[in-house]
Motif scaffolding. Structure first.
Motif, PDB file in Angstrom:
ATOM      1  N   ILE A  54      16.015  96.313  50.531  1.00  0.00           N
ATOM      2  CA  ILE A  54      17.183  95.571  50.054  1.00  0.00           C
ATOM      3  C   ILE A  54      16.762  94.121  49.793  1.00  0.00           C
ATOM      4  O   ILE A  54      15.693  93.683  50.219  1.00  0.00           O
ATOM      5  CB  ILE A  54      18.349  95.580  51.072  1.00  0.00           C
ATOM      6  CG1 ILE A  54      17.920  94.879  52.371  1.00  0.00           C
ATOM      7  CG2 ILE A  54      18.841  96.983  51.348  1.00  0.00           C
ATOM      8  CD1 ILE A  54      19.058  94.614  53.335  1.00  0.00           C
ATOM      9  N   ALA A  55      17.602  93.399  49.052  1.00  0.00           N
ATOM     10  CA  ALA A  55      17.441  91.943  48.898  1.00  0.00           C
ATOM     11  C   ALA A  55      18.422  91.284  49.853  1.00  0.00           C
ATOM     12  O   ALA A  55      19.620  91.198  49.564  1.00  0.00           O
ATOM     13  CB  ALA A  55      17.715  91.523  47.458  1.00  0.00           C
ATOM     14  N   PRO A  56      17.993  90.830  51.037  1.00  0.00           N
ATOM     15  CA  PRO A  56      18.913  90.566  52.148  1.00  0.00           C
ATOM     16  C   PRO A  56      19.885  89.407  51.966  1.00  0.00           C
ATOM     17  O   PRO A  56      20.930  89.378  52.588  1.00  0.00           O
ATOM     18  CB  PRO A  56      17.974  90.311  53.330  1.00  0.00           C
ATOM     19  CG  PRO A  56      16.692  89.876  52.727  1.00  0.00           C
ATOM     20  CD  PRO A  56      16.591  90.586  51.417  1.00  0.00           C
ATOM     21  N   GLY A  57      19.570  88.400  51.179  1.00  0.00           N
ATOM     22  CA  GLY A  57      20.471  87.246  51.078  1.00  0.00           C
ATOM     23  C   GLY A  57      20.271  86.295  52.235  1.00  0.00           C
ATOM     24  O   GLY A  57      19.258  85.616  52.354  1.00  0.00           O
ATOM     25  N   GLY A  58      21.258  86.198  53.133  1.00  0.00           N
ATOM     26  CA  GLY A  58      21.153  85.323  54.282  1.00  0.00           C
ATOM     27  C   GLY A  58      20.129  85.817  55.299  1.00  0.00           C
ATOM     28  O   GLY A  58      19.949  87.024  55.501  1.00  0.00           O
ATOM     29  N   LEU A  59      19.464  84.870  55.946  1.00  0.00           N
ATOM     30  CA  LEU A  59      18.448  85.184  56.953  1.00  0.00           C
ATOM     31  C   LEU A  59      18.861  84.612  58.295  1.00  0.00           C
ATOM     32  O   LEU A  59      19.585  83.593  58.357  1.00  0.00           O
ATOM     33  CB  LEU A  59      17.088  84.605  56.542  1.00  0.00           C
ATOM     34  CG  LEU A  59      16.502  85.114  55.224  1.00  0.00           C
ATOM     35  CD1 LEU A  59      15.214  84.382  54.903  1.00  0.00           C
ATOM     36  CD2 LEU A  59      16.274  86.622  55.281  1.00  0.00           C
ATOM     37  N   TYR A  60      18.360  85.254  59.387  1.00  0.00           N
ATOM     38  CA  TYR A  60      18.785  84.866  60.725  1.00  0.00           C
ATOM     39  C   TYR A  60      17.606  84.970  61.690  1.00  0.00           C
ATOM     40  O   TYR A  60      16.760  85.871  61.577  1.00  0.00           O
ATOM     41  CB  TYR A  60      19.933  85.770  61.208  1.00  0.00           C
ATOM     42  CG  TYR A  60      21.024  85.902  60.188  1.00  0.00           C
ATOM     43  CD1 TYR A  60      21.986  84.906  60.050  1.00  0.00           C
ATOM     44  CD2 TYR A  60      21.063  86.997  59.323  1.00  0.00           C
ATOM     45  CE1 TYR A  60      22.974  85.008  59.074  1.00  0.00           C
ATOM     46  CE2 TYR A  60      22.050  87.102  58.362  1.00  0.00           C
ATOM     47  CZ  TYR A  60      22.996  86.108  58.244  1.00  0.00           C
ATOM     48  OH  TYR A  60      23.957  86.206  57.272  1.00  0.00           O
ATOM     49  N   GLU A  61      17.572  84.019  62.637  1.00  0.00           N
ATOM     50  CA  GLU A  61      16.616  84.104  63.744  1.00  0.00           C
ATOM     51  C   GLU A  61      17.111  85.160  64.726  1.00  0.00           C
ATOM     52  O   GLU A  61      18.278  85.130  65.136  1.00  0.00           O
ATOM     53  CB  GLU A  61      16.495  82.751  64.432  1.00  0.00           C
ATOM     54  CG  GLU A  61      15.737  81.710  63.632  1.00  0.00           C
ATOM     55  CD  GLU A  61      14.246  81.963  63.612  1.00  0.00           C
ATOM     56  OE1 GLU A  61      13.785  82.806  64.416  1.00  0.00           O
ATOM     57  OE2 GLU A  61      13.552  81.355  62.785  1.00  0.00           O
ATOM     58  N   PRO A  62      16.281  86.113  65.148  1.00  0.00           N
ATOM     59  CA  PRO A  62      16.792  87.242  65.932  1.00  0.00           C
ATOM     60  C   PRO A  62      17.138  86.926  67.379  1.00  0.00           C
ATOM     61  O   PRO A  62      18.034  87.567  67.954  1.00  0.00           O
ATOM     62  CB  PRO A  62      15.645  88.259  65.851  1.00  0.00           C
ATOM     63  CG  PRO A  62      14.426  87.433  65.637  1.00  0.00           C
ATOM     64  CD  PRO A  62      14.866  86.250  64.824  1.00  0.00           C
ATOM     65  N   GLY A  63      16.469  85.962  67.996  1.00  0.00           N
ATOM     66  CA  GLY A  63      16.721  85.761  69.422  1.00  0.00           C
ATOM     67  C   GLY A  63      16.316  86.991  70.207  1.00  0.00           C
ATOM     68  O   GLY A  63      15.176  87.473  70.110  1.00  0.00           O
ATOM     69  N   LEU A  74      25.255  91.880  49.895  1.00  0.00           N
ATOM     70  CA  LEU A  74      24.870  93.292  49.931  1.00  0.00           C
ATOM     71  C   LEU A  74      26.024  94.262  49.716  1.00  0.00           C
ATOM     72  O   LEU A  74      25.836  95.304  49.071  1.00  0.00           O
ATOM     73  CB  LEU A  74      24.202  93.612  51.281  1.00  0.00           C
ATOM     74  CG  LEU A  74      22.923  92.851  51.626  1.00  0.00           C
ATOM     75  CD1 LEU A  74      22.490  93.173  53.045  1.00  0.00           C
ATOM     76  CD2 LEU A  74      21.821  93.187  50.638  1.00  0.00           C
ATOM     77  N   PHE A  75      27.223  93.957  50.239  1.00  0.00           N
ATOM     78  CA  PHE A  75      28.252  94.973  50.332  1.00  0.00           C
ATOM     79  C   PHE A  75      29.440  94.745  49.405  1.00  0.00           C
ATOM     80  O   PHE A  75      30.416  95.506  49.465  1.00  0.00           O
ATOM     81  CB  PHE A  75      28.767  95.074  51.776  1.00  0.00           C
ATOM     82  CG  PHE A  75      27.717  95.487  52.766  1.00  0.00           C
ATOM     83  CD1 PHE A  75      26.532  96.070  52.350  1.00  0.00           C
ATOM     84  CD2 PHE A  75      27.905  95.282  54.123  1.00  0.00           C
ATOM     85  CE1 PHE A  75      25.555  96.431  53.260  1.00  0.00           C
ATOM     86  CE2 PHE A  75      26.941  95.651  55.047  1.00  0.00           C
ATOM     87  CZ  PHE A  75      25.757  96.229  54.604  1.00  0.00           C
ATOM     88  N   THR A  76      29.450  93.727  48.573  1.00  0.00           N
ATOM     89  CA  THR A  76      30.582  93.508  47.669  1.00  0.00           C
ATOM     90  C   THR A  76      30.523  94.500  46.507  1.00  0.00           C
ATOM     91  O   THR A  76      29.502  95.157  46.258  1.00  0.00           O
ATOM     92  CB  THR A  76      30.575  92.074  47.134  1.00  0.00           C
ATOM     93  OG1 THR A  76      29.312  91.809  46.515  1.00  0.00           O
ATOM     94  CG2 THR A  76      30.808  91.078  48.257  1.00  0.00           C
TER      95      THR A  76
END
Length: 402
Positions: A171-180, A212-214
């Motif tokens: 997928i092309a994820p868009g927003g990214l996040y630090e997983p912790g 992703l989901f719109t």
């Protein structure tokens, strides 16, 4: 024998009180009424179409919205897979639906809810899918996680041990996040596009659903498969749609009325009433403009000559000559049929040609000659008068019709 003449049409109209203007007046009134009705109908149709369009689009990530930013397509995909999707537009309805059995809570960003309210909704669900992860929600439900920017538009593989992501593919994820402490999937840049963490009662996932989901991007890459895998783990999906009115936050900031003394409002009202009363008492109604006849009409030429005399008294022959020349140029332009914006050289050439005089001589009189003394000014005034008389005689000779 006397003959009786039939009444004339005018006599008949006078007797019956009708006039020829009645039918046109009725037609005009009918036309205006038809125009007004047409405008009302068009306005009503436009308002209905606008309201229907707004209802169809709703807000972003709304499961009932068919607009590009809505999520109606995802809701239908889940229903086609046998998953019941219930849309809850207030916190009480969401809590009631989650209390019926195992369910997945789809939770967008809810700034109107307190931390306790968000935690209570998450605790009532088996799975939680954060579709608009913000720093507060991530820290609350996925401790240690935080936003880490935005990925490029390229599709990336999951590269993690989460089965739902492996089955969905790239997928092309868009927003990214630090997983912790969570598991990160779809690595890109300095973060991950999907976070998954197991909880005692189920699982919490975080993903950028706007990318992703719109409706407009659900069919791209593995977006639809990933959405169905994350949200379809239980027979019921409770999709919470937050609103500003659905809040449990108390407004602790004092209002302006609470900060002002109690006597301020009555004083303001009294001042307003006083101002209105003073306006009614001292106000004046401006009626229509009234034309006033002046006792004396002064010709423009006399005004110009009088101003020239003032310049002469001030020992300023150049300005006096300019005023005399300006007056003469205006009268010559009008006499020769030139426009008000005609240049002085054009007027001088036209006057010379009309009167049959030398162009340099006429230009010297009207433009070039500079008087140095009062005697020069008097001589120039005389030449201006003679020039104007010569042009007038050439344009309108004696005996010609005016």
């Amino acid at each position: 024998m006397t003959a009786t003449l039939p009444p004339s049409p005018a006599t008949t109209r006078e007797a019956t009180g009708t006039t020829d203007a009645a039918p046109p007046r009725r037609r005009a009134v009918t036309a205006w009424v038809a125009i007004a009705l047409g405008l009302l109908v068009i306005g009503g149709i436009g308002g209905a179409v606008s309201a229907a369009n707004q209802w169809a689009q709703r807000g972003a990530l709304d499961p009932d919205s068919t607009g590009p930013a809505g999520a109606r397509a995802l809701a239908e995909v889940l229903r086609d897979h046998g998953v019941e999707v219930e849309v809850a537009r207030d916190r009480a309805a969401a809590s009631a639906a989650l209390g019926r059995g195992p369910a997945t809570l789809v939770l967008p960003d809810a700034p109107a809810l307190s931390d306790d309210a968000v935690a209570a909704l998450a605790d009532a669900a088996s799975d939680v899918v954060l579709i608009e992860p913000r720093a507060r929600t991530l820290d609350l439900l996925l401790p240690g996680a935080s936003p880490a920017g935005v990925a490029a538009d390229d599709a990336v593989p999951p590269d993690c041990d989460v089965a739902d992501a492996d089955r969905a593919g790239a997928i092309a994820p868009g927003g990214l996040y630090e997983p912790g402490d969570a598991t990160g999937c779809y690595p890109a840049g300095e973060g991950f596009g999907l976070l998954v963490a197991d909880t005692p009662g189920g699982r919490v996932a975080a993903v950028d659903a706007r990318a992703l989901f719109t409706n407009d991007v659900l069919a791209e890459n593995g977006n639809a498969a990933l959405a169905a895998n994350l949200m379809g783990r239980h027979p019921l999906v409770v999709w919470y749609v937050p609103s500003v009115g659905d809040t449990d936050l108390a407004d602790s900031d004092p209002s302006l009325g609470e900060l002002t003394p109690p006597w301020v409002s009555p004083v303001i009202v009294l001042l307003l009433v006083t101002g209105v009363a003073a306006g009614v008492w001292r106000g004046r109604r401006f009626g229509p403009l009234v034309a006033e006849r002046l006792p004396v009409t002064v010709r423009a030429s006399e005004t110009t000559e009088g101003r020239a005399r003032l310049y002469a008294r001030a020992r300023d022959p150049l300005h006096a000559a300019d005023r005399l020349r300006i007056g003469t140029l205006r009268r010559l332009a009008a006499l020769l049929g030139l426009g008000g914006n005609a240049a002085a050289p054009d007027i001088a050439d036209a006057a010379a040609g009309r009167a049959g005089l030398d162009r340099r001589l006429v230009r010297g009189i009207l433009i070039d000659d500079i008087p140095r003394t009062d005697a020069d000014l008097v001589a120039l005034s005389a030449r201006l008068t003679d020039l104007e008389a010569a042009v007038h005689a050439a344009v309108r000779p004696e005996g010609s019709p005016r």
